[in-house]
Design an enzyme around this catalytic site. Structure first.
Site, PDB file in Angstrom:
ATOM      1  N   SER A  59      -7.618 -11.890   1.298  1.00 10.54           N
ATOM      2  CA  SER A  59      -8.193 -12.392   2.555  1.00 10.54           C
ATOM      3  C   SER A  59      -8.126 -13.918   2.612  1.00 10.54           C
ATOM      4  O   SER A  59      -8.062 -14.589   1.582  1.00 10.54           O
ATOM      5  CB  SER A  59      -9.652 -11.939   2.676  1.00 10.54           C
TER       6      SER A  59
HETATM    7  N1  SAM Z   1     -10.989  -8.395  -1.566  1.00 14.73           N
HETATM    8  C1  SAM Z   1      -9.573  -8.522  -1.810  1.00 14.73           C
HETATM    9  C2  SAM Z   1      -9.213  -9.796  -2.495  1.00 14.73           C
HETATM   10  O1  SAM Z   1     -10.111 -10.578  -2.832  1.00 14.73           O
HETATM   11  O2  SAM Z   1      -8.018  -9.985  -2.746  1.00 14.73           O
HETATM   12  C3  SAM Z   1      -8.763  -8.300  -0.558  1.00 14.73           C
HETATM   13  C4  SAM Z   1      -8.823  -6.914  -0.084  1.00 14.73           C
HETATM   14  S1  SAM Z   1      -7.504  -6.368   0.919  1.00 14.73           S
HETATM   15  C5  SAM Z   1      -7.813  -7.206   2.405  1.00 14.73           C
HETATM   16  C6  SAM Z   1      -8.088  -4.689   1.183  1.00 14.73           C
HETATM   17  C7  SAM Z   1      -7.938  -3.810  -0.028  1.00 14.73           C
HETATM   18  O3  SAM Z   1      -8.657  -2.596   0.229  1.00 14.73           O
HETATM   19  C8  SAM Z   1      -6.509  -3.395  -0.331  1.00 14.73           C
HETATM   20  O4  SAM Z   1      -6.173  -3.741  -1.632  1.00 14.73           O
HETATM   21  C9  SAM Z   1      -6.516  -1.872  -0.120  1.00 14.73           C
HETATM   22  O5  SAM Z   1      -5.645  -1.177  -0.969  1.00 14.73           O
HETATM   23  C10 SAM Z   1      -7.961  -1.559  -0.416  1.00 14.73           C
HETATM   24  N2  SAM Z   1      -8.463  -0.275   0.102  1.00 14.73           N
HETATM   25  C11 SAM Z   1      -8.200   0.335   1.282  1.00 14.73           C
HETATM   26  N3  SAM Z   1      -8.877   1.501   1.378  1.00 14.73           N
HETATM   27  C12 SAM Z   1      -9.588   1.624   0.209  1.00 14.73           C
HETATM   28  C13 SAM Z   1     -10.497   2.606  -0.302  1.00 14.73           C
HETATM   29  N4  SAM Z   1     -10.830   3.701   0.370  1.00 14.73           N
HETATM   30  N5  SAM Z   1     -11.038   2.402  -1.521  1.00 14.73           N
HETATM   31  C14 SAM Z   1     -10.722   1.294  -2.232  1.00 14.73           C
HETATM   32  N6  SAM Z   1      -9.878   0.343  -1.804  1.00 14.73           N
HETATM   33  C15 SAM Z   1      -9.324   0.496  -0.600  1.00 14.73           C
END
Ligand code: SAM
Length: 226
Positions: free
Chosen positions: A62
């Protein structure tokens, strides 16, 4: 040679001027966590541009202003047990660990972070190991829409992917008096919600800014990849 620490200081100063960073704890955490260590090498030079960046598997780290805003809204305290859904690069987890654990050695704060893509969970673990946050962050592979029962209940829960609604298991795994920060909306545009659980278990929901996140995919999120 890029002077990342100078760039980091300039970006944090900008976020303070913009009124996004408000508290000393968020300011200090952003100053201490090296964002460049959570970014694939081909994008590292843009680590302090205020923008999301690709981390592989169609996912992103993000933008710094979004990490700052969500951390301010979550209001983590030293000693808190925090659940993050959507580990990605591990950067947000490290920022949280700075506040709840690393700078609060006498309190037993911890960050549990759950990621559905195993390769990204491993990428995050490596980043957290290299930056020495791994002692305070537990990276789990799984569907975070179901929460993570093993370490529940949580003082704070942060969801860093876009949900169609607030997953019921997260509400159940939040302590009374606790707080969830989560983007909720459709697949293109969401509203950042701050959900507070009162002592009697009822919820207060504050709608904060509009935002754009990658989808939260899982049993209590979006059911299919699109
Ligand atoms: N917080 C992260 C960082 O500091 O880099 C960025 C997160 S990224 C915007 C969103 C993440 O959520 C992705 O890596 C995606 O694979 C994960 N994601 C999506 N659905 C999910 C779920 N049901 N459980 C866990 N992770 C999930």
């Amino acid at each position: 040679m890029v002077d990342f620490s100078q760039q980091r200081a300039a970006l944090v100063k900008q976020l303070i001027t913009e009124g996004i960073v408000k508290s000393d704890k968020v300011k200090n955490a952003l100053m201490r966590v090296p964002r460049e260590e959570f970014i694939p090498s081909n994008y590292r030079e843009w680590a302090y541009v205020d923008s999301p960046l690709p981390i592989g598997h169609g996912q992103t780290i993000s933008a710094p202003h979004m990490v700052a805003l969500m951390t301010e809204l979550l209001d983590p305290e030293p000693g808190d047990i925090v659940l993050e859904v959507g580990t990605g690069s591990g950067y947000q987890a490290a920022v949280l660990a700075e506040i709840v654990a690393k700078n609060a050695p006498l309190k037993k704060g911890r960050v549990y972070t759950i990621e559905r893509i195993p390769e990204l969970a491993e990428f995050a673990r490596e980043n957290l190991r290299r930056t020495k946050y791994i002692d305070y962050v537990i990276v789990v592979v799984g569907d975070g829409t179901k929460g993570y029962l093993d370490a529940a209940p949580y003082d704070k829960i942060i969801v860093t992917a876009a949900a169609p609604s607030i997953p019921q298991p997260l509400i159940e795994q939040l302590k009374p008096g606790g707080r969830i920060v989560i983007p909720v909306g459709d697949m293109y545009y969401q509203r950042l919600l701050v959900v507070s659980k009162r002592i009697d278990g009822s919820l207060n929901i504050h709608k904060d800014t509009w935002c754009v996140f990658v989808p939260l995919i899982g049993e209590y999120g979006w059911r299919v990849q699109y």
